[in-house]
Design an enzyme around this catalytic site. Structure first.
Site, PDB file in Angstrom:
ATOM      1  N   GLN A 172     -15.929  28.623  -6.731  1.00 45.71           N
ATOM      2  CA  GLN A 172     -14.902  27.588  -6.724  1.00 45.71           C
ATOM      3  C   GLN A 172     -13.560  28.131  -7.218  1.00 45.71           C
ATOM      4  O   GLN A 172     -13.516  29.046  -8.055  1.00 45.71           O
ATOM      5  CB  GLN A 172     -15.291  26.393  -7.613  1.00 45.71           C
ATOM      6  CG  GLN A 172     -16.260  25.411  -6.988  1.00 45.71           C
ATOM      7  CD  GLN A 172     -17.690  25.716  -7.322  1.00 45.71           C
ATOM      8  OE1 GLN A 172     -17.979  26.480  -8.235  1.00 45.71           O
ATOM      9  NE2 GLN A 172     -18.616  25.126  -6.573  1.00 45.71           N
ATOM     10  N   ASN A 209     -13.930  24.172  -3.272  1.00 43.13           N
ATOM     11  CA  ASN A 209     -15.091  24.994  -2.957  1.00 43.13           C
ATOM     12  C   ASN A 209     -14.691  26.219  -2.145  1.00 43.13           C
ATOM     13  O   ASN A 209     -13.585  26.298  -1.602  1.00 43.13           O
ATOM     14  CB  ASN A 209     -16.128  24.181  -2.186  1.00 43.13           C
ATOM     15  CG  ASN A 209     -16.971  23.309  -3.092  1.00 43.13           C
ATOM     16  OD1 ASN A 209     -17.132  23.599  -4.277  1.00 43.13           O
ATOM     17  ND2 ASN A 209     -17.515  22.237  -2.534  1.00 43.13           N
ATOM     18  N   CYS A 233     -16.864  19.665 -11.461  1.00 43.91           N
ATOM     19  CA  CYS A 233     -17.551  20.939 -11.659  1.00 43.91           C
ATOM     20  C   CYS A 233     -17.694  21.141 -13.156  1.00 43.91           C
ATOM     21  O   CYS A 233     -16.714  21.439 -13.842  1.00 43.91           O
ATOM     22  CB  CYS A 233     -16.781  22.097 -11.017  1.00 43.91           C
ATOM     23  SG  CYS A 233     -17.570  23.702 -11.291  1.00 43.91           S
ATOM     24  N   GLY A 234     -18.903  20.971 -13.657  1.00 42.65           N
ATOM     25  CA  GLY A 234     -19.133  21.051 -15.097  1.00 42.65           C
ATOM     26  C   GLY A 234     -18.952  22.446 -15.659  1.00 42.65           C
ATOM     27  O   GLY A 234     -18.330  22.636 -16.711  1.00 42.65           O
ATOM     28  N   ASN A 235     -19.483  23.469 -14.966  1.00 38.82           N
ATOM     29  CA  ASN A 235     -19.279  24.841 -15.426  1.00 38.82           C
ATOM     30  C   ASN A 235     -17.801  25.202 -15.415  1.00 38.82           C
ATOM     31  O   ASN A 235     -17.304  25.899 -16.302  1.00 38.82           O
ATOM     32  CB  ASN A 235     -20.054  25.824 -14.541  1.00 38.82           C
ATOM     33  CG  ASN A 235     -21.548  25.765 -14.773  1.00 38.82           C
ATOM     34  OD1 ASN A 235     -22.001  25.478 -15.873  1.00 38.82           O
ATOM     35  ND2 ASN A 235     -22.323  26.033 -13.738  1.00 38.82           N
ATOM     36  N   ASN A 255     -19.517  13.545  -9.113  1.00 41.95           N
ATOM     37  CA  ASN A 255     -19.799  14.046  -7.766  1.00 41.95           C
ATOM     38  C   ASN A 255     -21.263  13.735  -7.446  1.00 41.95           C
ATOM     39  O   ASN A 255     -22.070  13.534  -8.355  1.00 41.95           O
ATOM     40  CB  ASN A 255     -19.497  15.551  -7.648  1.00 41.95           C
ATOM     41  CG  ASN A 255     -20.291  16.384  -8.637  1.00 41.95           C
ATOM     42  OD1 ASN A 255     -20.947  15.861  -9.528  1.00 41.95           O
ATOM     43  ND2 ASN A 255     -20.223  17.692  -8.500  1.00 41.95           N
ATOM     44  N   ASN A 308     -24.678  17.442  -3.416  1.00 43.40           N
ATOM     45  CA  ASN A 308     -25.326  18.592  -4.032  1.00 43.40           C
ATOM     46  C   ASN A 308     -26.819  18.281  -4.104  1.00 43.40           C
ATOM     47  O   ASN A 308     -27.209  17.121  -4.266  1.00 43.40           O
ATOM     48  CB  ASN A 308     -24.772  18.826  -5.432  1.00 43.40           C
ATOM     49  CG  ASN A 308     -23.268  19.019  -5.429  1.00 43.40           C
ATOM     50  OD1 ASN A 308     -22.767  20.076  -5.073  1.00 43.40           O
ATOM     51  ND2 ASN A 308     -22.529  17.978  -5.814  1.00 43.40           N
ATOM     52  N   ARG A 345     -22.802  21.633  -2.454  1.00 38.99           N
ATOM     53  CA  ARG A 345     -22.130  21.323  -1.194  1.00 38.99           C
ATOM     54  C   ARG A 345     -20.898  22.223  -1.038  1.00 38.99           C
ATOM     55  O   ARG A 345     -20.135  22.436  -1.980  1.00 38.99           O
ATOM     56  CB  ARG A 345     -21.728  19.847  -1.134  1.00 38.99           C
ATOM     57  CG  ARG A 345     -20.768  19.419  -2.226  1.00 38.99           C
ATOM     58  CD  ARG A 345     -20.351  17.975  -2.091  1.00 38.99           C
ATOM     59  NE  ARG A 345     -19.495  17.602  -3.214  1.00 38.99           N
ATOM     60  CZ  ARG A 345     -18.855  16.454  -3.322  1.00 38.99           C
ATOM     61  NH1 ARG A 345     -18.959  15.544  -2.373  1.00 38.99           N
ATOM     62  NH2 ARG A 345     -18.099  16.192  -4.372  1.00 38.99           N
ATOM     63  N   CYS A 359     -25.141  25.313 -11.948  1.00 39.61           N
ATOM     64  CA  CYS A 359     -24.325  24.144 -11.605  1.00 39.61           C
ATOM     65  C   CYS A 359     -24.396  23.185 -12.780  1.00 39.61           C
ATOM     66  O   CYS A 359     -25.448  22.597 -13.047  1.00 39.61           O
ATOM     67  CB  CYS A 359     -24.832  23.482 -10.323  1.00 39.61           C
ATOM     68  SG  CYS A 359     -23.922  21.975  -9.883  1.00 39.61           S
ATOM     69  N   SER A 375     -22.800  20.207 -13.408  1.00 34.92           N
ATOM     70  CA  SER A 375     -23.015  18.795 -13.079  1.00 34.92           C
ATOM     71  C   SER A 375     -24.414  18.593 -12.507  1.00 34.92           C
ATOM     72  O   SER A 375     -25.036  17.543 -12.698  1.00 34.92           O
ATOM     73  CB  SER A 375     -21.943  18.290 -12.103  1.00 34.92           C
ATOM     74  OG  SER A 375     -21.993  18.993 -10.874  1.00 34.92           O
TER      75      SER A 375
END
Length: 274
Positions: free
Chosen positions: A44, A64, A73-75, A157, A190, A209, A217, A219
């Site tokens: 990303q 993306n 995007c949690g990370n 998301n 996702n 996705r 990931c 999230s």
């Protein structure tokens, strides 16, 4: 254009300061930069932008590798927290950010560990969004035979969670892209494949996705734990082991915010002369 390459458990990012730089990248340009052979290479692209609200420190945009813009995007959020401190855009240890769909609070703990308030998980179908009523379980099970359908949830998301007996043998590359673009997910989804070890430990692989399977990931880990708790399979605090490493997820249940804790790593800084 100055940028930083970062990762959270192997989920890697190109992070760009759009607070002090004027940057526009077309979807075509993003796809070029995402290419691991001819570009920077990333899962990303993250934009750190000025806030649109006085109560927020930064606005957060996520693109993306295929050039599509997504809403969470949690990370990446953990990497954003490390980035803005490292680049001296703030000296706060508690950072408030907004995305297209949500607001998050990022707390820098120590040793580049970041705790993220991911907000309240949403299970209502229109909020995911999921355009079907009553028969989603039957339809998804038909598409993903030999798997248990865990549920669908939005963590800012959309996520579809499948429960598997062995995550190593899960057909992530086959089932993932089928469910990602299924007609009932109007914004795509996702897809997570979760193996429950015990009430406090799970193994997880995620097909993201617009990207494909990633090393981690954030999230997706949150979604898997939220579904597991909702089904009565998991405790309030769960360690999620992904291919790239481990996250700790904490959720007290319906109506409560969900928290994710994990690392953020700076790899290098770079410059692209457009």
């Amino acid at each position: 254009m100055q940028f930083s390459k970062m990762h959270g458990l192997g989920n890697d990012f190109m992070v760009v300061d759009v607070v002090t730089q004027n940057v526009y990248l077309s979807p075509t340009k993003i796809r070029f930069l995402a290419n691991r052979h001819s570009g920077v290479g990333f899962d990303q692209l993250l934009f750190v932008e000025p806030p649109y609200d006085p109560e927020i420190d930064f606005h957060y945009r996520i693109f993306n590798a295929d050039g599509s813009e997504v809403t969470q995007c949690g990370n990446g959020a953990r990497c954003l927290a490390h980035f803005v401190r490292m680049k001296k855009l703030t000296n706060k240890r508690e950072i408030y950010i907004s995305t297209q769909t949500s607001r998050m609070v990022l707390t820098i703990i120590e040793n580049n560990m970041v705790r993220v308030n991911m907000g309240v998980p949403k299970f209502e179908l229109p909020q995911i969004p999921f355009d079907m009523h009553q028969i989603e379980k039957k339809e998804i099970l038909y598409l993903a035979k030999n798997y248990i359908f865990g549920g669908i949830v939005s963590i800012g998301n959309p996520h579809c969670i499948m429960i598997v007996n062995n995550v190593d043998s899960a057909q992530v590359s086959i089932i993932g892209p089928i469910l990602e673009i299924h007609k009932y997910f109007s914004e795509r989804t996702n897809v997570g494949f979760m193996q429950v070890i015990n009430r406090e430990q799970v193994l997880l692989r995620v097909y993201e996705r617009g990207v494909g399977e990633t090393q981690a990931c954030g999230s997706g880990a949150c979604a898997a734990v939220a579904i597991g708790i909702r089904l009565g399979l998991l405790a309030e605090q769960v360690q999620v082991a992904l291919p790239g490493g481990k996250l700790v997820i904490y959720w007290r249940g319906p109506g409560q915010s969900l928290y994710m804790t994990g690392p953020a790593v700076h790899i290098y800084d770079g410059f692209i002369n457009d």
